[in-house]
Design an enzyme around this catalytic site. Structure first.
Site, PDB file in Angstrom:
ATOM      1  N   LYS A  78       0.848  -1.196   0.000  1.00 14.29           N
ATOM      2  CA  LYS A  78       0.000   0.000   0.000  1.00 14.29           C
ATOM      3  C   LYS A  78       0.881   1.243   0.000  1.00 14.29           C
ATOM      4  CE  LYS A  78      -3.943   1.875   2.658  1.00 14.29           C
ATOM      5  NZ  LYS A  78      -4.751   1.704   3.893  1.00 14.29           N
ATOM      6  N   SER A 173      -9.582   1.612   3.257  1.00 17.60           N
ATOM      7  CA  SER A 173      -8.814   2.392   2.301  1.00 17.60           C
ATOM      8  C   SER A 173      -7.742   1.588   1.557  1.00 17.60           C
ATOM      9  CB  SER A 173      -8.122   3.551   3.030  1.00 17.60           C
ATOM     10  OG  SER A 173      -7.204   3.029   3.985  1.00 17.60           O
ATOM     11  N   SER A 197      -9.691  -0.660   7.454  1.00 16.96           N
ATOM     12  CA  SER A 197      -9.137  -0.390   6.124  1.00 16.96           C
ATOM     13  C   SER A 197      -8.531  -1.586   5.405  1.00 16.96           C
ATOM     14  CB  SER A 197      -8.090   0.721   6.203  1.00 16.96           C
ATOM     15  OG  SER A 197      -8.728   1.967   6.202  1.00 16.96           O
TER      16      SER A 197
END
Lengths: 526, 513
Positions: A78, A173, A197
């Site tokens: 990420k 996210s 997330s």
């Protein structure tokens, strides 16, 4: 038939036996990343360094000295983890073009074990969001939008409606990481989990998403959202793989004082045959407003599965769960306000051209660098931290957090081993529908099932369970005791085996289908 | 002295008031201290108003840079005057994703200092973030200990002379409110002509101990004496080098004045003080300014003022005018700082990982006050001499070393050290260590004097010669310059006769005179 999961005889074995080389594997993944570019899962693809890392892995295999099970395995990270030499943007104008001089501890650990870093995955700006729709590089598309399963079941509302509008979000996210794993472009990805997330996009993308216990994995190098809640998350295609990743990442880091001192022993997950000694708790508060009937039904079916196998299934209560959203909102925005203070354009990142004064430069830099969501959270956080508000909001929220955490302690003390809950309220929403609501409302709705455990720092994992009526993945969540990842994942693995979640059938992947992708599709590398 | 001149204003006001009808003695300890401050006396002209005197109140916030190889939360080196931005880790520059890691040495230094200042050490202390935007504060916040500092409730006793001849000393006590660990900031350099600011982060993140002294002082000299004593303590402990000129010790003074029996007046904070002399000056100026302001019907603003050493006055600081809300918040990346004592120390704990307060306590060196007492007791010198000995770094050791090597009485040795050696050192701005005359040479010289081989005047001549550092021994100099005292009566008579013979004419002339 259904491909086997969680077997060390899969990709890792193929590498060992020379049936596939790390370079081939890396190239396949890179090709797949290119052909699935429309998913917008990656912000940066580090093709050159990835191929170099693959080459080095290949040398090791040739010498018969691979570093371990992760050697040569393509992974994605990420884009809120620092990666030396590879852009780290947090999907924000503030850090566009920012190249960190150091690796996050988790990234370093993966590289040290021979993993091949393919690139950095998309997210909501600074991980603030639950859709992966609010980053400066645009929204991530859920690979399942392009699956045969979804296409067969979703009937366009009208013929005039463009097919383009039917695609669904990944959740967030860590949506880029979930999409990357789900679309076979990598074998595992790192996400981060603060209020759900990692687990939320894992549920929407049909992958395993593990949020370990707070303090088990180093946060050094993870650009923080809420320091006291952030946990590096693990996204894989099987529970076994999640355990492998956990084993390679967990443990004390002298660079993160909040990691536990105790030694962590990596473990292999046993095949549970007898669940009769297990006590599964069903927290009634998770039957939250807005929970789709489909998921509710799936949840109770899962409970029955355990019951029928001999486990004790009990309804439990976590009465303060309903306050977790407000509590989280105050604590999160306060820490965000503080954490974001460093982005002033002086040492790194975006700097505006405003030159009238230092203050005007700060202000313009921050206005240009952050999106509305980030700025809004900074504003509310600073409000909560004002001297006259501190007791009223921040201190109160801390107390509520304690109450929420105590709920879990009580339940586990009563003899419950694992909690079983839904991960999301519904399956993934179409993008056009999702963006009707603002980020704050959406986050408040979507995180409701994944925030309370975060307040307590507990480990939790999403296990893909079934497809919804629309042909989209639905996952269920297991929440375990602090630092009892082995027990948690053992139960999750048993459940995974029972539900036999279907493999995504991607047109794009089919075109490339061959031996290697057979391995890839078979999901597991371990 | 200018400082005394400044002080005159409030002293005269107070004395008049104390003597005046209806103003009984102030029952508070502060009043007594104020009176003690008075004892220097002097002419006391009457003030304008016929009211009670003013009571000045002085509190201090002292930032002492911890003497440590590395910074408070990072591995960067600490070094004075290194090339700009050469000692900056990723954490110091606040790169995203970096985390603080507490430096054990800094904690030990703070514990030592806390113990030396008779504080109670908190076994659990916490770190907080204090937010404000400034170019030399890269993270936008400073990590400090606002809620629960590492040490609280201590005291410091210090002495000062109450007459100009330095012969009468009085000992006072200032309470220590707390000692907190915190990060230093970087340095900003404003280039006004090119309208730019240059930032040096070498100092950013260096460990500081903030020592908060309660407002128990009442004049510049008290403040300076208290800080001097603290400085000596820090240097003795080695917890800070505490050199004010290098910014290792920075003092902010909170000053207010009020009428006896009334609540404290509005206070101002005086910053930019970089020597003890300026501290005394700044405080006295500020007291005088406030009294004058109030006596002229004005009001005191709660403001930050800077001391202008060239003009000898304080001026308002422009950039700190607006009231700041620091939005304090717990530092989430640092667990509570837990300290142990012998009782609470867990048996199975790795000793490298814990800090044992008792262990540190047992190893504290003699503090300056103890050293002074020992000097007075052991050598029979005057207390004020013991102060001078400790005030110069290495002088007490030098003195003791001379005493050991000579038969001369310590009481006499002290005179040579304080009057002769020290004035040479002062004259040439040398430290004791840099003295060209070693303790061995001085002892040698004093032995000659003690054995009456030379006169006191000759000894001074030899010392002057030794000061040149030409490597001669005192005896060699004495012989070269024929400075021996003559012990032999006959020889002396012969010399006298020779002189008389040579100067026959003069002798003849003298005889009738």
């Amino acid at each position: 038939g259904c491909p086997k999961r969680g077997l060390r005889s899969q990709v890792s074995a193929a590498l060992k036996e020379g049936r596939v080389t790390p370079t081939e594997l890396c190239q396949r993944c890179l090709a797949l990343i290119r052909s699935t570019k429309f998913l917008n899962a990656y912000i940066t693809v580090a093709e050159e360094t990835a191929l170099k890392q693959a080459e080095e892995a290949e040398e090791r295999y040739k010498r018969g000295q691979p570093l371990g099970i992760l050697d040569g395995i393509p992974i994605a990270v990420k884009d809120n983890f620092n990666t030396a030499g590879i852009e780290t943007t947090c999907a924000s104008n503030m850090l566009k073009g920012y190249i960190s001089p150091y690796n996050a501890t988790v990234v370093q650990k993966l590289l040290d074990q021979g993993a091949v870093l393919l690139g950095k995955t998309n997210l909501d700006e600074f991980a603030m969001g639950s859709g992966s729709t609010d980053g400066v590089f645009g929204p991530v598309r859920n690979p399942w939008s392009y699956s045969r399963q979804y296409k067969e079941k979703s009937v366009p509302k009208s013929h005039s409606e463009d097919k383009e509008f039917n695609w669904v979000i990944t959740g967030g996210s860590s949506g880029g990481s979930a999409a990357a794993v789900s679309s076979f472009t990598c074998f595992a990805a790192l996400g981060s989990d603060t209020g759900g997330s990692t687990r939320n996009p894992a549920a929407h993308c049909g992958v395993v998403g593990l949020k370990p216990t707070y303090g088990l994995i180093s946060r050094h190098g993870l650009i923080p959202l809420v320091n006291s809640m952030d946990v590096p998350g693990i996204l894989t295609r099987s529970v076994d793989d999640a355990a492998v990743l956990l084993g390679s990442l967990a443990g004390h880091d002298p660079k993160d004082s909040t990691t536990v001192q105790d030694n962590f022993k990596p473990f292999e997950l046993p095949n549970l045959t007898d669940v009769s000694k297990l006590s599964i708790g069903i927290p009634k508060e998770y039957n939250a407003p807005g929970l789709s009937s489909e998921i509710l039904a799936l949840w109770s079916k899962a409970a029955d599965l355990f019951k029928n196998a001999g486990a004790k299934v009990v309804e439990v209560s976590l009465p303060h769960t309903r306050y977790s959203i407000v509590c989280y909102h105050v604590l999160c925005t306060a820490e965000v306000a503080s954490n974001m203070a460093r982005f002033d354009g002086l040492e790194y990142g975006h700097r505006s051209d405003a030159k009238e004064s230092t203050e005007s430069m700060y202000a313009t830099t921050r206005r240009e660098g952050f999106n509305d969501v980030v700025r809004g959270r900074i504003l509310s956080g600073n409000y909560f931290l004002l001297k006259q508000n501190y007791e009223k909001y921040f201190v109160k929220a801390q107390k509520v957090r304690r109450l929420i955490a105590n709920d879990f302690v009580k339940v586990f003390r009563s003899g419950v081993d694992i909690l079983l809950t839904p991960t999301t309220l519904s399956d993934a929403a179409p993008y056009m529908e999702f963006i009707q609501e603002d980020n704050r409302t959406r986050s408040a709705q979507d995180d409701i099932l994944t925030q309370a455990d975060t307040c307590a720092g507990l480990p939790a994992v999403n296990v893909p369970t079934a497809l919804s009526e629309r042909g989209l993945p639905v996952g269920l969540q297991f929440i375990g005791r602090s630092f009892q990842e082995k027990q948690l994942l053992t139960v999750a693995k048993w459940f995974e085996k029972q539900v036999q979640f279907p493999v995504i059938q991607l047109e794009e992947v089919k075109r490339h289908d061959n031996d290697v992708f057979h391995h890839q599709k078979s999901a597991s590398f371990s | 002295m200018a400082a005394r001149g400044c002080g005159g204003v409030w002293r005269r006001a107070r004395q008049r008031g104390v003597a005046g009808p209806g103003s009984g003695p102030d029952p508070s300890p502060r009043g007594q201290r104020a009176v003690a401050c008075n004892t220097r006396g002097g002419a006391v002209p009457a003030g304008k108003s016929g009211l009670a005197p003013w009571v000045p109140v002085v509190g201090l916030e002292i930032h002492a840079q911890i003497s440590s190889n590395s910074k408070l939360f990072s591995g960067s080196q600490v070094q004075f005057a290194a090339p700009p931005n050469s000692l900056v880790s990723f954490f110091d520059a606040s790169l995203p994703g970096t985390l603080p890691v507490l430096n054990r040495r800094c904690v030990e230094a703070a514990v030592m200092t806390g113990l030396a200042l008779k504080c109670s050490i908190n076994k659990k202390s916490l770190f907080d973030r204090k937010h404000y935007f400034y170019a030399d504060l890269p993270a936008g916040y400073q990590i400090t200990q606002q809620r629960v500092p590492i040490a609280v409730n201590g005291s410091l006793s210090y002495s000062l002379c109450i007459d100009s001849k330095m012969s009468q000393m009085v000992t006072k006590i200032v309470r220590i409110k707390q000692i907190q660990l915190e990060q230093d900031s970087g340095k900003s350099l404003h280039d006004d002509t090119r309208s730019q600011t240059l930032v040096d982060l070498n100092r950013a993140g260096v460990g500081l101990m903030e020592v908060v002294m309660e407002p128990d002082m009442c004049c510049g000299e008290e403040a300076a004496a208290a800080v001097r004593e603290l400085q000596l303590i820090l240097q003795t402990l080695g917890s800070s080098q505490a050199v004010m000129a290098e910014g290792q010790l920075r003092v902010d003074a909170n000053v207010s004045v009020h009428r006896p029996g009334e609540p404290y007046g509005v206070r101002t904070e005086v910053k930019n003080i970089n020597s003890l002399r300026f501290l005394a000056k700044a405080v006295d100026y500020e007291i005088r300014r406030q009294i004058e302001e109030l006596e002229n019907g004005g009001t005191i603003l709660n403001e930050t003022r800077a001391f202008d050493s060239k003009l000898g006055c304080t001026v308002p600081m422009r950039d700190k005018e607006g009231k700041q809300d620091y939005r304090f918040m717990p530092e989430p990346n640092l667990p509570p700082l837990i300290l142990y004592d012998a009782k609470s120390l867990p048996a199975n704990m790795n000793h490298q990982q814990v800090i044992n307060i008792d262990w540190i306590h047992e190893r504290l060196p003699d503090l300056p006050s103890v050293k002074r007492e020992k000097l007075v007791e052991q050598y029979g010198i005057l207390p004020e001499h013991s102060f001078t000995l400790l005030n110069e770094d290495g002088l007490a050791e030098f003195f003791e070393s001379v005493v050991k090597q000579t038969q001369m009485e310590p009481k006499k040795v002290i005179g040579w050290i304080l009057n002769d050696l020290l004035s040479y050192l002062k004259q040439y701005s040398l430290t004791v260590k840099e003295s060209p005359v070693s303790s061995f040479l001085l002892a040698d010289l004093l032995n000659l004097l003690e054995k009456k081989e030379i006169s006191s005047t000759a000894a001074k001549q030899v010392l002057a010669e030794l000061w040149k550092g030409e490597g001669k021994t005192p005896l060699e100099i004495v012989k070269e310059q024929k400075l021996e005292l003559l012990q032999d009566q006959k020889e002396l008579e012969q010399i006298c006769q020779a002189v008389i013979d040579e100067q026959e004419n003069e002798v003849i002339m003298m005889v009738p005179g």
